[in-house]
Scaffold this motif. Structure first.
Motif, PDB file in Angstrom:
ATOM      1  N   GLY A 117     -46.861  -4.093 -65.488  1.00 55.49           N
ATOM      2  CA  GLY A 117     -46.361  -2.837 -64.964  1.00 55.49           C
ATOM      3  C   GLY A 117     -47.453  -1.915 -64.472  1.00 55.49           C
ATOM      4  N   GLN A 118     -48.653  -2.444 -64.273  1.00 56.49           N
ATOM      5  CA  GLN A 118     -49.772  -1.625 -63.829  1.00 56.49           C
ATOM      6  C   GLN A 118     -49.931  -1.703 -62.313  1.00 56.49           C
ATOM      7  OE1 GLN A 118     -51.661   0.371 -65.849  1.00 56.49           O
ATOM      8  NE2 GLN A 118     -50.128  -0.207 -67.349  1.00 56.49           N
ATOM      9  N   PRO A 119     -49.990  -0.545 -61.649  1.00 55.10           N
ATOM     10  CA  PRO A 119     -50.256  -0.576 -60.207  1.00 55.10           C
ATOM     11  C   PRO A 119     -51.719  -0.926 -59.954  1.00 55.10           C
ATOM     12  CG  PRO A 119     -50.111   1.682 -60.973  1.00 55.10           C
ATOM     13  CD  PRO A 119     -49.775   0.793 -62.146  1.00 55.10           C
ATOM     14  N   PRO A 120     -52.031  -1.345 -58.744  1.00 57.14           N
ATOM     15  CA  PRO A 120     -53.429  -1.673 -58.438  1.00 57.14           C
ATOM     16  C   PRO A 120     -54.282  -0.409 -58.400  1.00 57.14           C
ATOM     17  CG  PRO A 120     -52.097  -1.762 -56.458  1.00 57.14           C
ATOM     18  CD  PRO A 120     -51.156  -1.551 -57.607  1.00 57.14           C
ATOM     19  N   THR A 121     -55.553  -0.577 -58.626  1.00 59.28           N
ATOM     20  CA  THR A 121     -56.480   0.541 -58.541  1.00 59.28           C
ATOM     21  C   THR A 121     -56.769   0.836 -57.065  1.00 59.28           C
ATOM     22  OG1 THR A 121     -58.433  -0.872 -58.556  1.00 59.28           O
ATOM     23  CG2 THR A 121     -57.575  -0.140 -60.712  1.00 59.28           C
ATOM     24  N   ASP A 122     -57.359   1.990 -56.813  1.00 59.02           N
ATOM     25  CA  ASP A 122     -57.748   2.333 -55.443  1.00 59.02           C
ATOM     26  C   ASP A 122     -58.707   1.292 -54.879  1.00 59.02           C
ATOM     27  OD1 ASP A 122     -56.238   4.570 -55.928  1.00 59.02           O
ATOM     28  OD2 ASP A 122     -57.857   6.009 -55.624  1.00 59.02           O
ATOM     29  N   THR A 123     -59.618   0.824 -55.701  1.00 62.43           N
ATOM     30  CA  THR A 123     -60.588  -0.184 -55.268  1.00 62.43           C
ATOM     31  C   THR A 123     -59.880  -1.480 -54.868  1.00 62.43           C
ATOM     32  OG1 THR A 123     -62.228   0.773 -56.748  1.00 62.43           O
ATOM     33  CG2 THR A 123     -62.650  -1.469 -55.968  1.00 62.43           C
ATOM     34  N   GLU A 124     -58.865  -1.872 -55.622  1.00 62.72           N
ATOM     35  CA  GLU A 124     -58.122  -3.093 -55.287  1.00 62.72           C
ATOM     36  C   GLU A 124     -57.368  -2.941 -53.971  1.00 62.72           C
ATOM     37  OE1 GLU A 124     -56.920  -5.215 -59.440  1.00 62.72           O
ATOM     38  OE2 GLU A 124     -56.054  -3.224 -59.080  1.00 62.72           O
ATOM     39  N   ILE A 125     -56.825  -1.757 -53.715  1.00 59.86           N
ATOM     40  CA  ILE A 125     -56.085  -1.536 -52.473  1.00 59.86           C
ATOM     41  C   ILE A 125     -57.031  -1.554 -51.278  1.00 59.86           C
ATOM     42  CG2 ILE A 125     -54.691   0.123 -51.174  1.00 59.86           C
ATOM     43  CD1 ILE A 125     -53.446   0.946 -53.893  1.00 59.86           C
ATOM     44  N   VAL A 126     -58.147  -0.857 -51.390  1.00 59.47           N
ATOM     45  CA  VAL A 126     -59.133  -0.862 -50.301  1.00 59.47           C
ATOM     46  C   VAL A 126     -59.663  -2.278 -50.096  1.00 59.47           C
ATOM     47  CG1 VAL A 126     -61.410  -0.018 -49.603  1.00 59.47           C
ATOM     48  CG2 VAL A 126     -59.723   1.576 -50.539  1.00 59.47           C
ATOM     49  N   GLY A 127     -59.914  -2.995 -51.175  1.00 59.14           N
ATOM     50  CA  GLY A 127     -60.358  -4.385 -51.076  1.00 59.14           C
ATOM     51  C   GLY A 127     -59.328  -5.263 -50.378  1.00 59.14           C
ATOM     52  N   LEU A 128     -58.049  -5.021 -50.660  1.00 58.04           N
ATOM     53  CA  LEU A 128     -56.979  -5.776 -50.001  1.00 58.04           C
ATOM     54  C   LEU A 128     -56.994  -5.521 -48.490  1.00 58.04           C
ATOM     55  CD1 LEU A 128     -54.320  -7.479 -50.122  1.00 58.04           C
ATOM     56  CD2 LEU A 128     -53.133  -5.293 -50.379  1.00 58.04           C
ATOM     57  N   LEU A 129     -57.144  -4.264 -48.093  1.00 54.89           N
ATOM     58  CA  LEU A 129     -57.193  -3.927 -46.668  1.00 54.89           C
ATOM     59  C   LEU A 129     -58.381  -4.613 -45.990  1.00 54.89           C
ATOM     60  CD1 LEU A 129     -56.331  -0.134 -46.906  1.00 54.89           C
ATOM     61  CD2 LEU A 129     -54.921  -1.896 -45.821  1.00 54.89           C
ATOM     62  N   LEU A 130     -59.530  -4.581 -46.639  1.00 55.77           N
ATOM     63  CA  LEU A 130     -60.715  -5.204 -46.048  1.00 55.77           C
ATOM     64  C   LEU A 130     -60.608  -6.729 -46.023  1.00 55.77           C
ATOM     65  CD1 LEU A 130     -63.471  -2.889 -47.561  1.00 55.77           C
ATOM     66  CD2 LEU A 130     -62.529  -2.869 -45.230  1.00 55.77           C
ATOM     67  N   ARG A 131     -59.999  -7.307 -47.053  1.00 58.85           N
ATOM     68  CA  ARG A 131     -59.799  -8.765 -47.069  1.00 58.85           C
ATOM     69  C   ARG A 131     -58.856  -9.183 -45.949  1.00 58.85           C
ATOM     70  NH1 ARG A 131     -58.302  -9.307 -52.032  1.00 58.85           N
ATOM     71  NH2 ARG A 131     -56.081  -9.601 -51.762  1.00 58.85           N
ATOM     72  N   ALA A 132     -57.786  -8.399 -45.722  1.00 60.58           N
ATOM     73  CA  ALA A 132     -56.856  -8.702 -44.637  1.00 60.58           C
ATOM     74  C   ALA A 132     -57.550  -8.575 -43.279  1.00 60.58           C
ATOM     75  CB  ALA A 132     -55.649  -7.778 -44.710  1.00 60.58           C
ATOM     76  N   ALA A 133     -58.430  -7.577 -43.138  1.00 58.54           N
ATOM     77  CA  ALA A 133     -59.175  -7.421 -41.884  1.00 58.54           C
ATOM     78  C   ALA A 133     -60.081  -8.621 -41.655  1.00 58.54           C
ATOM     79  CB  ALA A 133     -60.000  -6.136 -41.923  1.00 58.54           C
ATOM     80  N   ARG A 134     -60.764  -9.056 -42.695  1.00 59.86           N
ATOM     81  CA  ARG A 134     -61.656 -10.209 -42.592  1.00 59.86           C
ATOM     82  C   ARG A 134     -60.872 -11.476 -42.253  1.00 59.86           C
ATOM     83  NH1 ARG A 134     -64.197  -8.792 -46.781  1.00 59.86           N
ATOM     84  NH2 ARG A 134     -62.981 -10.011 -48.233  1.00 59.86           N
ATOM     85  N   GLU A 135     -59.742 -11.671 -42.910  1.00 58.26           N
ATOM     86  CA  GLU A 135     -58.899 -12.844 -42.632  1.00 58.26           C
ATOM     87  C   GLU A 135     -58.414 -12.823 -41.193  1.00 58.26           C
ATOM     88  OE1 GLU A 135     -57.673 -15.593 -44.365  1.00 58.26           O
ATOM     89  OE2 GLU A 135     -59.249 -15.130 -45.797  1.00 58.26           O
ATOM     90  N   ASN A 136     -58.058 -11.635 -40.714  1.00 60.55           N
ATOM     91  CA  ASN A 136     -57.560 -11.517 -39.349  1.00 60.55           C
ATOM     92  C   ASN A 136     -58.654 -11.833 -38.347  1.00 60.55           C
ATOM     93  OD1 ASN A 136     -56.728  -9.661 -36.820  1.00 60.55           O
ATOM     94  ND2 ASN A 136     -54.944 -10.454 -37.923  1.00 60.55           N
ATOM     95  N   ASP A 137     -59.883 -11.468 -38.663  1.00 56.94           N
ATOM     96  CA  ASP A 137     -61.000 -11.789 -37.775  1.00 56.94           C
ATOM     97  C   ASP A 137     -61.222 -13.283 -37.682  1.00 56.94           C
ATOM     98  OD1 ASP A 137     -61.721  -9.317 -36.832  1.00 56.94           O
ATOM     99  OD2 ASP A 137     -63.228  -8.964 -38.369  1.00 56.94           O
ATOM    100  N   THR A 138     -61.004 -14.006 -38.768  1.00 55.20           N
ATOM    101  CA  THR A 138     -61.256 -15.446 -38.746  1.00 55.20           C
ATOM    102  C   THR A 138     -60.117 -16.221 -38.119  1.00 55.20           C
ATOM    103  OG1 THR A 138     -60.346 -15.754 -40.958  1.00 55.20           O
ATOM    104  CG2 THR A 138     -62.723 -15.364 -40.786  1.00 55.20           C
ATOM    105  N   THR A 139     -58.923 -15.625 -38.025  1.00 56.28           N
ATOM    106  CA  THR A 139     -57.792 -16.354 -37.463  1.00 56.28           C
ATOM    107  C   THR A 139     -57.543 -16.034 -36.000  1.00 56.28           C
ATOM    108  OG1 THR A 139     -56.243 -14.653 -38.195  1.00 56.28           O
ATOM    109  CG2 THR A 139     -56.605 -16.527 -39.676  1.00 56.28           C
ATOM    110  N   VAL A 140     -58.168 -14.981 -35.480  1.00 64.08           N
ATOM    111  CA  VAL A 140     -57.990 -14.626 -34.071  1.00 64.08           C
ATOM    112  C   VAL A 140     -58.854 -15.556 -33.232  1.00 64.08           C
ATOM    113  CG1 VAL A 140     -58.370 -12.819 -32.356  1.00 64.08           C
ATOM    114  CG2 VAL A 140     -57.470 -12.242 -34.604  1.00 64.08           C
ATOM    115  N   PRO A 141     -58.267 -16.160 -32.195  1.00 61.88           N
ATOM    116  CA  PRO A 141     -59.085 -17.054 -31.373  1.00 61.88           C
ATOM    117  C   PRO A 141     -60.240 -16.290 -30.720  1.00 61.88           C
ATOM    118  CG  PRO A 141     -56.786 -17.008 -30.620  1.00 61.88           C
ATOM    119  CD  PRO A 141     -56.916 -16.059 -31.746  1.00 61.88           C
ATOM    120  N   LYS A 142     -61.373 -16.875 -30.747  1.00 65.22           N
ATOM    121  CA  LYS A 142     -62.562 -16.276 -30.142  1.00 65.22           C
ATOM    122  C   LYS A 142     -62.665 -16.726 -28.685  1.00 65.22           C
ATOM    123  CE  LYS A 142     -63.955 -14.812 -34.176  1.00 65.22           C
ATOM    124  NZ  LYS A 142     -63.272 -13.715 -34.694  1.00 65.22           N
TER     125      LYS A 142
END
Length: 154
Positions: A117-142
């Motif tokens: 029942g614990q929500p994520p910390t601010d650090t976990e949320i920011v980390g999630l956003l940055l991880r999604a950005a990184r994943e998106n960079d690797t999946t976009v065709p260059k």
């Protein structure tokens, strides 16, 4: 860098600057954002007034805020990118059977560990956003280009 990655990195900065919360509003009375609002602000640079009103089904502003989010394609692309990196099951709409990425992020933010029942910390949320950005960079065709090879000496 893709547009979605740029939005997610900007959302991480907005979340860090404004602070995060998991309450009944997209933006609380102290100006703290929820995950969806951070992504919206990362894409548009704006905080709509309707984001500060209650997120309840009976609130007319809730429908306005949700419509602002759902009709903005870059925002929805960023939300889907974050939803794709979450390890939790994606909720589906009971009528259409399609997955609901907005609900997916909201559920994760309010209760990341359903067992604790614990929500994520601010650090976990920011980390999630940055991880999604990184994943998106690797999946976009260059862009591919060819560099001519040096010819052998005659």
């Amino acid at each position: 860098m893709s547009e979605t990655s740029r939005i997610l990195r900007t959302a991480a900065r907005a979340a860090t600057y404004h602070g995060l919360q998991a309450g009944p509003h997209f933006v609380d009375s102290h100006g703290r954002l929820d995950l969806i609002a951070a992504i919206y602000i990362g894409a548009t640079g704006k905080t709509p007034h309707s984001f500060a009103t209650p997120n309840t089904p009976t609130s007319p502003f809730n429908n306005m805020a949700t419509a602002l989010i759902e009709t903005n394609e870059p925002v929805m692309n960023a939300i889907r990118a974050v939803s794709d990196v979450l390890p939790t099951d994606k909720p589906t709409d009971s009528v259409t059977g399609l997955y609901c990425p907005i609900e997916h992020l909201w559920y994760w933010q309010t209760d990341r560990q359903h067992t604790t029942g614990q929500p994520p910390t601010d650090t976990e949320i920011v980390g999630l956003l940055l991880r999604a950005a990184r994943e998106n960079d690797t999946t976009v065709p260059k862009l591919l280009f060819s560099v001519p090879t040096q010819r052998a000496a005659a």
